[in-house]
Design a protein around this motif. Structure first.
Motif, PDB file in Angstrom:
ATOM      1  N   ALA A 262       0.838  -1.202   0.000  1.00 28.90           N
ATOM      2  CA  ALA A 262       0.000   0.000   0.000  1.00 28.90           C
ATOM      3  C   ALA A 262       0.876   1.256   0.000  1.00 28.90           C
ATOM      4  CB  ALA A 262      -0.910  -0.025   1.221  1.00 28.90           C
ATOM      5  N   GLU A 263       0.241   2.395   0.204  1.00 34.28           N
ATOM      6  CA  GLU A 263       0.957   3.680   0.144  1.00 34.28           C
ATOM      7  C   GLU A 263       2.062   3.762   1.191  1.00 34.28           C
ATOM      8  OE1 GLU A 263      -0.073   8.471   0.533  1.00 34.28           O
ATOM      9  OE2 GLU A 263      -1.685   6.988   0.404  1.00 34.28           O
ATOM     10  N   ARG A 264       1.844   3.157   2.349  1.00 33.73           N
ATOM     11  CA  ARG A 264       2.833   3.230   3.433  1.00 33.73           C
ATOM     12  C   ARG A 264       3.917   2.156   3.331  1.00 33.73           C
ATOM     13  NH1 ARG A 264      -0.517   2.572   8.671  1.00 33.73           N
ATOM     14  NH2 ARG A 264       1.595   2.588   9.570  1.00 33.73           N
ATOM     15  N   THR A 265       3.768   1.232   2.385  1.00 39.44           N
ATOM     16  CA  THR A 265       4.726   0.134   2.295  1.00 39.44           C
ATOM     17  C   THR A 265       6.071   0.658   1.818  1.00 39.44           C
ATOM     18  OG1 THR A 265       2.952  -1.414   1.742  1.00 39.44           O
ATOM     19  CG2 THR A 265       5.211  -2.117   1.319  1.00 39.44           C
ATOM     20  N   ARG A 266       7.070   0.420   2.618  1.00 45.88           N
ATOM     21  CA  ARG A 266       8.419   0.880   2.299  1.00 45.88           C
ATOM     22  C   ARG A 266       9.343  -0.270   1.902  1.00 45.88           C
ATOM     23  NH1 ARG A 266      12.079   4.407   0.347  1.00 45.88           N
ATOM     24  NH2 ARG A 266      13.935   4.657   1.667  1.00 45.88           N
ATOM     25  N   VAL A 267       9.106  -1.469   2.499  1.00 41.21           N
ATOM     26  CA  VAL A 267       9.993  -2.612   2.266  1.00 41.21           C
ATOM     27  C   VAL A 267       9.183  -3.878   2.035  1.00 41.21           C
ATOM     28  CG1 VAL A 267      11.655  -4.187   3.377  1.00 41.21           C
ATOM     29  CG2 VAL A 267      11.984  -1.715   3.543  1.00 41.21           C
ATOM     30  N   LEU A 268       9.563  -4.632   1.019  1.00 49.80           N
ATOM     31  CA  LEU A 268       9.097  -6.006   0.856  1.00 49.80           C
ATOM     32  C   LEU A 268      10.236  -6.900   1.323  1.00 49.80           C
ATOM     33  CD1 LEU A 268       7.075  -8.158  -0.218  1.00 49.80           C
ATOM     34  CD2 LEU A 268       8.296  -8.032  -2.405  1.00 49.80           C
ATOM     35  N   LEU A 269       9.979  -7.669   2.374  1.00 50.96           N
ATOM     36  CA  LEU A 269      10.981  -8.569   2.936  1.00 50.96           C
ATOM     37  C   LEU A 269      10.737  -9.968   2.383  1.00 50.96           C
ATOM     38  CD1 LEU A 269      13.278  -9.232   4.902  1.00 50.96           C
ATOM     39  CD2 LEU A 269      11.576  -9.391   6.728  1.00 50.96           C
ATOM     40  N   ILE A 270      11.721 -10.493   1.651  1.00 48.71           N
ATOM     41  CA  ILE A 270      11.585 -11.775   0.961  1.00 48.71           C
ATOM     42  C   ILE A 270      12.461 -12.812   1.650  1.00 48.71           C
ATOM     43  CG2 ILE A 270      11.951 -13.002  -1.217  1.00 48.71           C
ATOM     44  CD1 ILE A 270      11.694 -10.265  -2.625  1.00 48.71           C
ATOM     45  N   GLU A 271      11.874 -13.953   1.917  1.00 46.23           N
ATOM     46  CA  GLU A 271      12.652 -15.129   2.325  1.00 46.23           C
ATOM     47  C   GLU A 271      12.223 -16.264   1.404  1.00 46.23           C
ATOM     48  OE1 GLU A 271      12.803 -18.246   5.987  1.00 46.23           O
ATOM     49  OE2 GLU A 271      12.824 -16.127   6.547  1.00 46.23           O
ATOM     50  N   SER A 272      13.111 -16.689   0.549  1.00 49.85           N
ATOM     51  CA  SER A 272      12.740 -17.666  -0.473  1.00 49.85           C
ATOM     52  C   SER A 272      13.911 -18.614  -0.707  1.00 49.85           C
ATOM     53  CB  SER A 272      12.390 -16.926  -1.775  1.00 49.85           C
ATOM     54  OG  SER A 272      11.937 -17.796  -2.781  1.00 49.85           O
ATOM     55  N   PRO A 273      13.683 -19.917  -0.455  1.00 51.71           N
ATOM     56  CA  PRO A 273      12.477 -20.572   0.045  1.00 51.71           C
ATOM     57  C   PRO A 273      12.140 -20.126   1.474  1.00 51.71           C
ATOM     58  CG  PRO A 273      14.006 -22.182  -0.888  1.00 51.71           C
ATOM     59  CD  PRO A 273      14.749 -20.900  -0.754  1.00 51.71           C
ATOM     60  N   SER A 274      10.871 -20.274   1.821  1.00 56.67           N
ATOM     61  CA  SER A 274      10.422 -19.847   3.133  1.00 56.67           C
ATOM     62  C   SER A 274      10.818 -20.862   4.196  1.00 56.67           C
ATOM     63  CB  SER A 274       8.902 -19.659   3.129  1.00 56.67           C
ATOM     64  OG  SER A 274       8.256 -20.900   2.891  1.00 56.67           O
ATOM     65  N   SER A 275      10.828 -20.398   5.435  1.00 55.95           N
ATOM     66  CA  SER A 275      11.193 -21.271   6.548  1.00 55.95           C
ATOM     67  C   SER A 275      10.188 -22.415   6.703  1.00 55.95           C
ATOM     68  CB  SER A 275      11.245 -20.474   7.855  1.00 55.95           C
ATOM     69  OG  SER A 275      12.410 -19.686   7.909  1.00 55.95           O
ATOM     70  N   LEU A 276      10.709 -23.581   6.892  1.00 56.05           N
ATOM     71  CA  LEU A 276       9.984 -24.805   7.260  1.00 56.05           C
ATOM     72  C   LEU A 276       9.179 -25.425   6.129  1.00 56.05           C
ATOM     73  CD1 LEU A 276       8.698 -23.855  10.832  1.00 56.05           C
ATOM     74  CD2 LEU A 276      10.923 -24.741  10.131  1.00 56.05           C
ATOM     75  N   THR A 277       8.471 -24.612   5.328  1.00 50.45           N
ATOM     76  CA  THR A 277       7.622 -25.200   4.293  1.00 50.45           C
ATOM     77  C   THR A 277       8.132 -24.924   2.873  1.00 50.45           C
ATOM     78  OG1 THR A 277       6.156 -23.302   4.710  1.00 50.45           O
ATOM     79  CG2 THR A 277       5.491 -25.433   5.604  1.00 50.45           C
ATOM     80  N   PHE A 278       9.174 -24.133   2.712  1.00 53.67           N
ATOM     81  CA  PHE A 278      10.003 -24.064   1.500  1.00 53.67           C
ATOM     82  C   PHE A 278       9.295 -23.542   0.246  1.00 53.67           C
ATOM     83  CE2 PHE A 278      11.852 -27.127   4.404  1.00 53.67           C
ATOM     84  CZ  PHE A 278      13.187 -26.727   4.443  1.00 53.67           C
ATOM     85  N   GLU A 279       8.286 -22.713   0.396  1.00 59.83           N
ATOM     86  CA  GLU A 279       7.684 -22.092  -0.772  1.00 59.83           C
ATOM     87  C   GLU A 279       8.673 -21.091  -1.405  1.00 59.83           C
ATOM     88  OE1 GLU A 279       4.401 -23.131   2.134  1.00 59.83           O
ATOM     89  OE2 GLU A 279       6.319 -22.054   2.253  1.00 59.83           O
ATOM     90  N   ILE A 280       8.650 -20.996  -2.729  1.00 58.52           N
ATOM     91  CA  ILE A 280       9.508 -20.050  -3.449  1.00 58.52           C
ATOM     92  C   ILE A 280       8.638 -19.027  -4.162  1.00 58.52           C
ATOM     93  CG2 ILE A 280      11.137 -19.805  -5.377  1.00 58.52           C
ATOM     94  CD1 ILE A 280      12.438 -22.350  -4.616  1.00 58.52           C
TER      95      ILE A 280
END
Length: 397
Positions: free
Chosen positions: A141-159
């Motif tokens: 949204a308008e206030r969003t400053r950062v998209l924090l990405i973890e890929s693959p994700s912890s424990l369930t490994f989605e990319i």
């Protein structure tokens, strides 16, 4: 001359010529106070660090090697992998800003977002781990400053589709920070795909021996680099010369250890997925597994870390399996030479969007042992699992 491979460059930086007689590895300089020859030079950083916080030879060489590995203009060292994530967030966010990230983010990172940053007026929006690119961007949204990405994700490994996300974020003025510990700066270089900040836990694969804590922050943009440097200076973060030396030593053999562990992990994963007690294996390099298509497109390798979803079971069953193993250590972290196992089902309770798993979730890190021995050890674990399941059927509670 063509660009050297990673495994060659990480060693060639140690054997470069033109610096006179010297050891292969830099000396360990334990120092807080740095002396100068005259008053006028005391504030001149050209000859070397002015104070121990600036980092001595091993830390400086490690920073240079990591920047080269990540394709960065600057790489900074901090005392832990968690600090590598929190420092950019502290540097880039202000009260009133928002962060968007996966609901499957690393647990301590989630805690920092919901406890430390929330108390300081910085909000976080979590998206389901399996969200599409469009759904993730819809949360920005308008206030969003950062998209924090973890890929693959912890424990369930989605990319996630990281190149698509970073391209869209750049047009919206949203900065991207990626936890790249799984790829170790080796199997993926986020900065080459438009990510603003790439971070990793040096604790894991770079150090490689489960004997130190450290993180690294790699950047390309000068303004972003300055903000991160100022935050590190203001927080007083520092890594010890001994730890920097050990991490530098580990970095030299990173490609060999990383790739060998992946070969073993694929053998173990292929065996596990055909076992009747196993529902599925969560391991992006495994064909048919979660995230495999994106992994094949974007990555040149992968961490030897995988999730094992069992068919049913309970806490007692998971613990029986783990207790029957001799070669898998029971401990958190990963990336060292040793194989490890953890029971992760309880961790899923912290998520807003619970994954649909039909049984207990175990996480395996495959080390440098012979994979045939690891498979035999896991067979013993599955036998203990089966024995407890049979007992429960014969004597229901």
């Amino acid at each position: 001359m063509p660009r050297l491979s990673d495994r060659t460059r990480l060693i060639a930086s140690a054997t470069r010529r033109g610096e006179g007689r010297r050891p292969v590895n830099p000396p360990i300089e334990r120092a807080s106070t740095m002396l100068s020859d005259d008053p006028a030079s005391m504030q001149d950083a050209t000859p070397g660090p002015i104070y121990g916080l600036d980092g001595t030879s091993a830390a400086r060489e490690l920073r240079t090697a990591l920047a080269d590995l990540e394709g960065a203009s600057e790489a900074f060292l901090v005392p832990s992998g968690l600090a590598a994530v929190t420092v950019p967030l502290l540097a880039l966010l202000r009260p009133g800003d928002e962060v968007v990230t996966s609901d499957a983010i690393y647990g301590p990172t989630r805690r920092f977002l919901t406890r430390h940053l929330a108390a300081r007026g910085i909000a976080t929006r979590f998206h389901p781990a399996d969200s599409s690119t469009a759904d993730i961007l819809a949360l920005c949204a308008e206030r969003t400053r950062v998209l924090l990405i973890e890929s693959p994700s912890s424990l369930t490994f989605e990319i996630v589709d990281m190149p698509a996300l970073t391209a869209a974020c750049r047009t919206r003025g949203v900065l991207t920070v990626m936890d790249n510990t799984w790829a170790a700066g080796l199997a993926l270089r986020p900065l080459e795909h438009g990510v603003d900040v790439s971070v990793q836990a040096i604790t894991k694969y770079v150090a490689g021996h489960s004997d130190l804590l450290m993180g690294a922050v790699a950047v390309q943009d000068c303004e972003v680099a300055r903000a991160i440097l100022h935050t590190i200076e203001d927080m007083g973060w520092h890594v010890s010369p001994d730890d920097a030396w050990l991490a530098l030593r580990g970095l030299r053999t990173l490609p060999l250890r990383y790739n060998e562990a992946l070969k073993s992990a694929l053998l173990v994963a292929e065996w596990l997925q055909i076992q009747p007690e196993v529902e599925r294996v969560l391991f992006p390099p495994l064909p048919g597994s979660v995230g495999h298509d994106l992994w094949r497109r974007d990555y040149s390798g992968g961490a030897a870390l995988l999730g094992v979803v069992m068919k049913g079971g309970d806490k007692a069953s998971a613990h029986a399996l783990m207790s029957a193993l001799d070669l898998f250590g029971m401990g958190y972290s990963w990336g060292g030479f040793e194989s490890l196992i953890t029971h992760e089902t309880p961790q899923l309770a912290h998520r807003l969007y619970k994954p649909d798993l039909p049984g207990q979730l175990l996480r395996l890190h495959i080390g440098l042992e012979d994979p045939a021995d690891l498979i035999a050890d896991l067979e013993n674990g599955l036998e203990a699992w089966r024995a407890l399941q049979d007992s429960n059927l014969q004597h229901p509670a």
